[in-house]
Design an enzyme around this catalytic site. Structure first.
Site, short mmCIF file in Angstrom:
data_model
loop_
_atom_site.label_atom_id
_atom_site.label_comp_id
_atom_site.label_asym_id
_atom_site.label_seq_id
_atom_site.Cartn_x
_atom_site.Cartn_y
_atom_site.Cartn_z
N HIS A 17 0.84 -1.21 0.00
CA HIS A 17 0.00 0.00 0.00
C HIS A 17 0.88 1.26 0.00
O HIS A 17 0.63 2.21 -0.72
CB HIS A 17 -0.87 0.06 1.27
CG HIS A 17 -1.91 -1.01 1.39
ND1 HIS A 17 -2.03 -1.79 2.51
CD2 HIS A 17 -2.89 -1.40 0.54
CE1 HIS A 17 -3.05 -2.63 2.35
NE2 HIS A 17 -3.58 -2.42 1.16
N LYS A 41 -16.25 -7.74 4.14
CA LYS A 41 -15.06 -8.22 4.87
C LYS A 41 -15.19 -7.90 6.36
O LYS A 41 -15.63 -6.80 6.72
CB LYS A 41 -13.81 -7.47 4.38
CG LYS A 41 -13.22 -7.96 3.07
CD LYS A 41 -11.90 -7.22 2.84
CE LYS A 41 -11.41 -7.31 1.42
NZ LYS A 41 -10.32 -6.34 1.15
N ARG A 92 -2.41 -5.83 -8.27
CA ARG A 92 -1.40 -6.89 -8.17
C ARG A 92 -1.60 -7.84 -9.34
O ARG A 92 -1.76 -7.41 -10.46
CB ARG A 92 -1.53 -7.59 -6.81
CG ARG A 92 -1.08 -6.73 -5.65
CD ARG A 92 -1.53 -7.30 -4.35
NE ARG A 92 -2.98 -7.44 -4.32
CZ ARG A 92 -3.70 -7.81 -3.28
NH1 ARG A 92 -3.10 -8.10 -2.16
NH2 ARG A 92 -5.00 -7.88 -3.34
N SER A 130 -2.82 -7.89 2.95
CA SER A 130 -3.01 -7.73 4.40
C SER A 130 -3.39 -9.08 5.01
O SER A 130 -2.96 -9.41 6.11
CB SER A 130 -4.11 -6.71 4.69
OG SER A 130 -3.75 -5.45 4.18
#
Ligand code: PNS
Length: 166
Positions: A17, A41, A92, A130
């Site tokens: 990040h 989430k 990504r 994460s």
């Protein structure tokens, strides 16, 4: 003046990040790192904890045109309220593409004046998330180079807290 927001859950912020935030800060006059909640989430850190951690990390970078904030509701409404022109997201591997593509097009429908810009992650962070960092710390691994030391300390404290509760 160009303002960009970097929205995310940041649960917690990783070096991946930070790489995107730092590169965005080199392009836009102002970058707002906007911490939000993804309703799909469940987070380990509260939104207040994620904001506080990000503030420490951004402070340590010395970047003067980056500030940290949080938002509730839609990211496009937040971006409009901040008079931002751009939403910056990191990409990504292929796995991010479908989700980000869907979100960018939805945001374009909701707020046509806003642009979403993607930056490819640095190859050394292409695998990083994460969620993986949380697993590394939970099971006693070493996340060196993946998260700032202050995030590692907070993660260790949080994991101890969670272990005590179960
Ligand atoms: O990439 P992330 O970390 O999953 O993003 C999380 C977040 C909070 C930035 C994103 O889920 C979000 O903005 N949620 C608020 C609702 C919204 O605006 N969704 C996108 C268009 S429907």
């Amino acid at each position: 003046m160009t303002t960009a927001i970097c929205p995310g859950s940041f649960d917690p912020v990783t070096n991946g990040h930070l790489d995107i935030i730092t590169r965005a800060a080199g392009i836009f006059d102002e970058v707002i790192v906007a911490v939000g909640n993804n309703p799909d989430k469940k987070t380990l850190f509260t939104i207040e904890e994620r904001v506080a951690l990000l503030k420490k990390v951004i402070d340590d970078t010395g970047l003067k045109n980056v500030r940290v904030d949080y938002f509730e509701g839609l990211q496009v409404n937040y971006a409009r309220a901040q008079k931002a022109q751009v939403i910056v997201k990191g990409l990504r591997a292929l796995s991010d593409f479908e989700y980000e593509f869907q979100m960018a097009l939805t945001n374009k429908k909701l707020a046509p004046e806003l642009e979403t810009m993607f930056m490819m992650t640095e190859h050394k962070y292409a695998f990083l998330s994460s969620s993986l960092v949380k697993q590394i710390v939970l099971f006693g691994g070493n996340p060196e180079g993946l998260i700032p030391p202050v995030v590692f300390e907070s993660l260790q404290a949080k994991m101890a807290e969670v272990r005590e509760r179960v």
